[in-house]
Design an enzyme around this catalytic site. Sequence first.
Site, PDB file in Angstrom:
ATOM      1  N   GLY A  10       0.850  -1.201   0.000  1.00  0.00           N
ATOM      2  CA  GLY A  10       0.000   0.000   0.000  1.00  0.00           C
ATOM      3  C   GLY A  10       0.878   1.240   0.000  1.00  0.00           C
ATOM      4  O   GLY A  10       2.104   1.148   0.111  1.00  0.00           O
ATOM      5  N   ASP A  34      -4.782 -12.822   4.092  1.00  0.00           N
ATOM      6  CA  ASP A  34      -5.842 -11.834   4.183  1.00  0.00           C
ATOM      7  C   ASP A  34      -6.082 -11.641   5.687  1.00  0.00           C
ATOM      8  O   ASP A  34      -6.265 -12.632   6.404  1.00  0.00           O
ATOM      9  CB  ASP A  34      -7.079 -12.423   3.482  1.00  0.00           C
ATOM     10  N   ALA A  58      -6.631  -1.770   5.589  1.00  0.00           N
ATOM     11  CA  ALA A  58      -7.922  -1.146   5.902  1.00  0.00           C
ATOM     12  C   ALA A  58      -8.855  -1.339   4.715  1.00  0.00           C
ATOM     13  O   ALA A  58      -8.400  -1.510   3.578  1.00  0.00           O
ATOM     14  CB  ALA A  58      -7.742   0.352   6.160  1.00  0.00           C
ATOM     15  N   ASP A 100      -8.790  10.590  10.649  1.00  0.00           N
ATOM     16  CA  ASP A 100      -9.488  11.818  11.060  1.00  0.00           C
ATOM     17  C   ASP A 100     -11.005  11.647  10.955  1.00  0.00           C
ATOM     18  O   ASP A 100     -11.757  12.415  11.546  1.00  0.00           O
ATOM     19  CB  ASP A 100      -9.033  12.988  10.170  1.00  0.00           C
ATOM     20  N   TYR A 123     -17.406   3.992   7.616  1.00  0.00           N
ATOM     21  CA  TYR A 123     -15.942   3.914   7.645  1.00  0.00           C
ATOM     22  C   TYR A 123     -15.406   4.431   8.986  1.00  0.00           C
ATOM     23  O   TYR A 123     -14.637   3.745   9.666  1.00  0.00           O
ATOM     24  CB  TYR A 123     -15.344   4.721   6.484  1.00  0.00           C
TER      25      TYR A 123
END
Length: 280
Positions: A10, A34, A58, A100, A123
């Site tokens: 990532g 996974d 994520a 955030d 989320y």
Amino acid sequence: MRIAILGSNGQLGRDLTLALADHQLLPLTRVAFDVTDHVRARTVLSELRPEVIVNTTAFHQVDDCERQPEPAYSVNALAVLNLVRVANDLNATLVHFSTDYVFDGKSQKPYVETSEPFPLSIYGNSKLAGEYLVRTAARKYFLIRSCGLYGRAGSRGRGGNFVQTMLKKAEEGESIRVVHDQVLTPTSTADLARQVAVILPTAHYGLYHVTNEGSCSWYEFAAAVFEIARVKADLFPTTLDLYKAPALRPPYSVLENARLKELGLNVMRHWRDALSEYLK
Ligand SMILES: NC(=O)c1ccc[n+]([C@@H]2O[C@H](COP(=O)([O-])OP(=O)(O)OC[C@H]3O[C@@H](n4cnc5c(N)ncnc54)[C@H](OP(=O)(O)O)[C@@H]3O)[C@@H](O)[C@H]2O)c1
């Protein structure tokens, strides 16, 4: 230290691999396991016996999370609980990342680590659930909230990063509309990774806000990209209302690196300086 990096392909994972290169790294991608496969995750990590488990994984496509809460909670919370348990059993430190988006954005001033979270989206809720599992169950942890990430690898989950998207749209001569009523701090994953390398050897465990310094709207961020890259673009401001995304976003989600500053460990520079280096 022996450090397992989950999600090593990532954008944050790639930069952590560079910033922590002095350590013995165990980079792991979804191919190795996974994180939602709890048994395999435990088996792989138990064999590798890392002293630190860094979890960058994520499910963070914010609008998809509204439509698919189950995978959101599965990756962002239930998998995290499994990693907490494995880390505890291996006596390893867990480094976990949050967002955030755990805040509602009603504040007029930057959020500190003790500010009350109140997520507006699935989320944000799923990430906050992951935070609580880390904070209540992990023995040794660094829990790091960041904001508006961009890095050389580009976000895997979001198909590139905001900077790349803006430059591509400009190159294609598109008329570009970007929200001006959502304020954040764009944060370079290279800087975030370097900050992680600073706090990791300390025993100052707990919750941290780690973003670049300063703040801007997404529109101002886009304007800075074009200005610094000296690219002509057809850029216009728009509003969250007109954008009509399925998930609500916090209109103001600037985080203060309060804990880092208290400890004298803050190495994060202004977002414009980080962006200039990135665009070089
Ligand atoms: N991006 C932002 O603006 C932002 C802002 C604040 C906080 N954060 C947090 O920062 C962290 C890193 O974000 P990022 O931007 O670096 O994301 P990214 O580029 O999308 O990387 C996420 C990594 O997680 C892996 N992954 C996803 N689901 C997985 C699963 N079920 N099992 C194993 N691996 C899985 C992905 O692998 P594949 O692509 O191969 O599936 C990818 O390597 C996340 O915790 C995110 O919530 C991000």
